[in-house]
Design an enzyme around this catalytic site. Structure first.
Site, mmCIF file in Angstrom:
data_model
loop_
_atom_site.group_PDB
_atom_site.id
_atom_site.type_symbol
_atom_site.label_atom_id
_atom_site.label_comp_id
_atom_site.label_asym_id
_atom_site.label_seq_id
_atom_site.Cartn_x
_atom_site.Cartn_y
_atom_site.Cartn_z
ATOM 1 N N ARG A 70 -33.321 -1.824 10.411
ATOM 2 C CA ARG A 70 -33.453 -3.205 10.904
ATOM 3 C C ARG A 70 -34.942 -3.496 11.059
ATOM 4 O O ARG A 70 -35.781 -2.610 10.933
ATOM 5 C CB ARG A 70 -32.645 -3.470 12.191
ATOM 6 C CG ARG A 70 -32.481 -2.384 13.184
ATOM 7 C CD ARG A 70 -33.686 -2.025 13.993
ATOM 8 N NE ARG A 70 -34.453 -3.151 14.448
ATOM 9 C CZ ARG A 70 -35.743 -3.119 14.701
ATOM 10 N NH1 ARG A 70 -36.441 -1.986 14.537
ATOM 11 N NH2 ARG A 70 -36.398 -4.191 15.096
ATOM 12 N N GLY A 71 -35.223 -4.778 11.349
ATOM 13 C CA GLY A 71 -36.617 -5.225 11.351
ATOM 14 C C GLY A 71 -36.890 -5.853 9.994
ATOM 15 O O GLY A 71 -36.599 -5.244 8.953
ATOM 16 N N ALA A 72 -37.472 -7.069 10.007
ATOM 17 C CA ALA A 72 -37.572 -7.844 8.774
ATOM 18 C C ALA A 72 -38.254 -7.092 7.621
ATOM 19 O O ALA A 72 -37.680 -6.978 6.527
ATOM 20 C CB ALA A 72 -38.280 -9.169 9.073
ATOM 21 N N ARG A 101 -28.130 -9.586 5.314
ATOM 22 C CA ARG A 101 -28.468 -10.262 6.579
ATOM 23 C C ARG A 101 -29.188 -11.570 6.224
ATOM 24 O O ARG A 101 -30.000 -11.587 5.307
ATOM 25 C CB ARG A 101 -29.367 -9.397 7.478
ATOM 26 C CG ARG A 101 -28.610 -8.257 8.154
ATOM 27 C CD ARG A 101 -29.444 -7.587 9.221
ATOM 28 N NE ARG A 101 -29.415 -8.317 10.482
ATOM 29 C CZ ARG A 101 -30.182 -8.000 11.537
ATOM 30 N NH1 ARG A 101 -31.052 -6.997 11.442
ATOM 31 N NH2 ARG A 101 -30.102 -8.670 12.672
ATOM 32 N N GLN A 125 -33.303 -2.957 21.253
ATOM 33 C CA GLN A 125 -34.392 -2.507 20.366
ATOM 34 C C GLN A 125 -35.656 -2.184 21.164
ATOM 35 O O GLN A 125 -36.406 -1.267 20.798
ATOM 36 C CB GLN A 125 -34.726 -3.598 19.328
ATOM 37 C CG GLN A 125 -33.686 -3.783 18.242
ATOM 38 C CD GLN A 125 -32.698 -4.874 18.573
ATOM 39 O OE1 GLN A 125 -32.411 -5.138 19.738
ATOM 40 N NE2 GLN A 125 -32.147 -5.520 17.570
ATOM 41 N N ASP A 147 -38.986 -13.008 11.955
ATOM 42 C CA ASP A 147 -38.031 -12.809 10.857
ATOM 43 C C ASP A 147 -38.189 -13.861 9.778
ATOM 44 O O ASP A 147 -37.868 -13.624 8.610
ATOM 45 C CB ASP A 147 -36.610 -12.803 11.403
ATOM 46 C CG ASP A 147 -36.352 -11.487 12.111
ATOM 47 O OD1 ASP A 147 -36.761 -11.365 13.281
ATOM 48 O OD2 ASP A 147 -35.816 -10.561 11.469
ATOM 49 N N ASN A 207 -37.354 -15.349 15.606
ATOM 50 C CA ASN A 207 -37.487 -13.937 15.974
ATOM 51 C C ASN A 207 -36.329 -13.591 16.904
ATOM 52 O O ASN A 207 -35.500 -14.441 17.237
ATOM 53 C CB ASN A 207 -38.863 -13.688 16.627
ATOM 54 C CG ASN A 207 -39.142 -12.209 16.794
ATOM 55 O OD1 ASN A 207 -38.998 -11.446 15.838
ATOM 56 N ND2 ASN A 207 -39.507 -11.767 17.980
ATOM 57 N N LYS A 208 -36.283 -12.343 17.313
ATOM 58 C CA LYS A 208 -35.172 -11.830 18.113
ATOM 59 C C LYS A 208 -34.850 -12.735 19.297
ATOM 60 O O LYS A 208 -35.745 -13.231 19.976
ATOM 61 C CB LYS A 208 -35.549 -10.419 18.591
ATOM 62 C CG LYS A 208 -34.533 -9.723 19.459
ATOM 63 C CD LYS A 208 -33.156 -9.658 18.844
ATOM 64 C CE LYS A 208 -33.106 -9.006 17.477
ATOM 65 N NZ LYS A 208 -31.797 -9.162 16.797
HETATM 66 O O1 MRU Z 1 -32.009 -7.608 14.557
HETATM 67 P P1 MRU Z 1 -33.294 -6.906 14.251
HETATM 68 O O2 MRU Z 1 -33.512 -5.688 15.077
HETATM 69 O O3 MRU Z 1 -33.465 -6.649 12.773
HETATM 70 O O4 MRU Z 1 -34.418 -7.959 14.672
HETATM 71 C C1 MRU Z 1 -35.756 -7.609 14.479
HETATM 72 C C2 MRU Z 1 -36.714 -8.600 15.010
HETATM 73 O O5 MRU Z 1 -36.356 -9.646 15.490
HETATM 74 C C3 MRU Z 1 -38.168 -8.290 14.827
HETATM 75 O O6 MRU Z 1 -38.924 -8.840 15.856
HETATM 76 C C4 MRU Z 1 -38.646 -8.872 13.486
HETATM 77 O O7 MRU Z 1 -37.787 -8.502 12.444
HETATM 78 C C5 MRU Z 1 -40.025 -8.424 13.151
HETATM 79 S S1 MRU Z 1 -40.086 -6.688 12.795
HETATM 80 C C6 MRU Z 1 -41.676 -6.338 12.346
#
Ligand code: MRU
Length: 349
Positions: free
Chosen positions: A52-54, A93, A198, A239, A249-250
């Site tokens: 996970r993470g963009a 996703r 996270q 994201d 973002n999250k």
């Molecule tokens: O659902 P996730 O854990 O994939 O969400 C991740 C985030 O929101 C991060 O802040 C974003 O992807 C940036 S990661 C460098």
């Protein structure tokens, strides 16, 4: 700075004919390296948040294409099979644009491919390049972002934007690392990031390994940190950034940003330019992923609320550009007029 000192884990690593992922659902209790050999395993890993993470899901998607080419190379209809696999990867996703951005580059290679064998090599080379570029971008953004932080500042970060979310070092967490190495940061607060934790499970773990002092806070503590002057910056990843600077973002980022602005703290968004979607005009056009209600109704597989209770589980929110002080990318830092600044950076490719 000595980047290796602050960058000890890898989320995504290619092998000879497989892709290794560090299973992020199990951290920090269990360290399990998954070995994936098919694109559909990569789709499942992205959808289930094993990766996970963009930026990290973009990199995994690019290697997933390589696995698809390896898997279907001997099939007479390899082109059709590979295309179908790539489209499944692209849709694993919806919110993080990096996934579509990476897979689209592989789709372009597929369009120009003359045979399956050369496609395997082209996909692998492209995925390696996306991964290497991401790491280099993070190092650069770390330095650029750290320059904005005054000596003695304390910062709040949300979700995980570190080595686990990227090719390494991280975006927002890369800035925290660089600023800490330069002696600018007094205290780092990591918000726990319900429901998937996270911040608690991943960010706190990464910072512990780097010996960067940090304190975990409940998501709701952000406003107190800013109102009491305990935190001076909110530093987050993204994201998808619309061309006007609105940033997805999250979930929870928006509440932290509102609190920061209310109490005079600053908001920094750190993301590689691949997270900027110039086709997206503003935050209202960003598709916000909704995940299963179970993620909120249970914890560790055990239901924590009464039977019959329903949940609503959007996993991202959009922080409007006017709440953001700086967007840090590897192409430069934008402050003020984001529409103009992002357009300018877009033309520097
Ligand atoms: O659902 P996730 O854990 O994939 O969400 C991740 C985030 O929101 C991060 O802040 C974003 O992807 C940036 S990661 C460098």
């Amino acid at each position: 700075m000595d980047y290796a000192q602050f960058d000890r884990v890898r989320a995504v690593a290619p092998g000879t004919h497989f892709l290794e992922l560090l299973d992020q659902r199990l951290l920090p209790g269990q360290i399990l390296q998954l070995r994936l050999t098919t694109a559909s395993q990569v789709v499942d890993a992205i959808a289930s948040l094993q990766v996970r993470g963009a930026p990290a899901i973009g990199i995994a998607g690019a290697y997933g294409a390589w696995l698809a080419a390896l898997e279907f190379a001997e099939h007479s209809d390899w082109r059709t099979q590979v295309r179908a696999a790539l489209l499944r990867l692209r849709n694993a996703r919806p919110t993080a644009v990096n996934l579509a951005w990476a897979v689209d580059q592989q789709l372009a290679l597929l369009d120009g491919a003359v045979d399956a064998a050369s496609l395997v090599n082209a996909f692998k080379a492209k995925a390696d390049q996306i991964r290497a570029d991401d790491l280099a971008a993070n190092h650069l953004m770390g330095r650029l972002g750290a320059e904005l932080i005054a000596q003695g500042s304390s910062v709040l970060t949300h979700c995980n934007t570190g080595s686990l979310a990227t090719a390494g070092f991280g975006t927002a967490l890369g800035v925290v690392r660089a600023a800490f190495a330069e002696g600018r940061i007094k205290e780092t607060y990591a918000a726990e990031t319900r429901p998937w934790l996270q911040g608690a499970r991943l960010t706190a773990w990464e910072l512990l390994q780097d010996a960067i002092p940090a304190r975990l806070v409940a998501d709701g503590a952000g406003a107190l940190l800013f109102s009491s002057g305990r935190a001076h910056w909110l530093i987050v990843g993204a994201d998808r950034i619309a061309r006007n600077g609105d940033t997805a973002n999250k979930i929870g980022t928006l509440a932290h940003a509102c609190a920061a602005k209310q109490f005079g703290a600053k908001v920094m968004v750190v993301a590689p330019f691949s997270t900027v979607d110039m086709d997206c005009k503003d935050g209202a056009s960003i598709h916000i992923e909704e995940r299963s209600e179970d993620e909120l109704l249970s914890y560790g597989g055990v239901r924590t609320v009464a039977e019959g209770v329903r949940a609503f589980n959007p996993v991202f929110d959009v922080t409007p550009a006017h709440l953001i002080d700086a967007i840090v990318t590897e192409r430069g830092v934008v402050q003020g007029d984001f529409s103009r600044g992002l357009k300018l950076l877009g033309s520097t490719a």
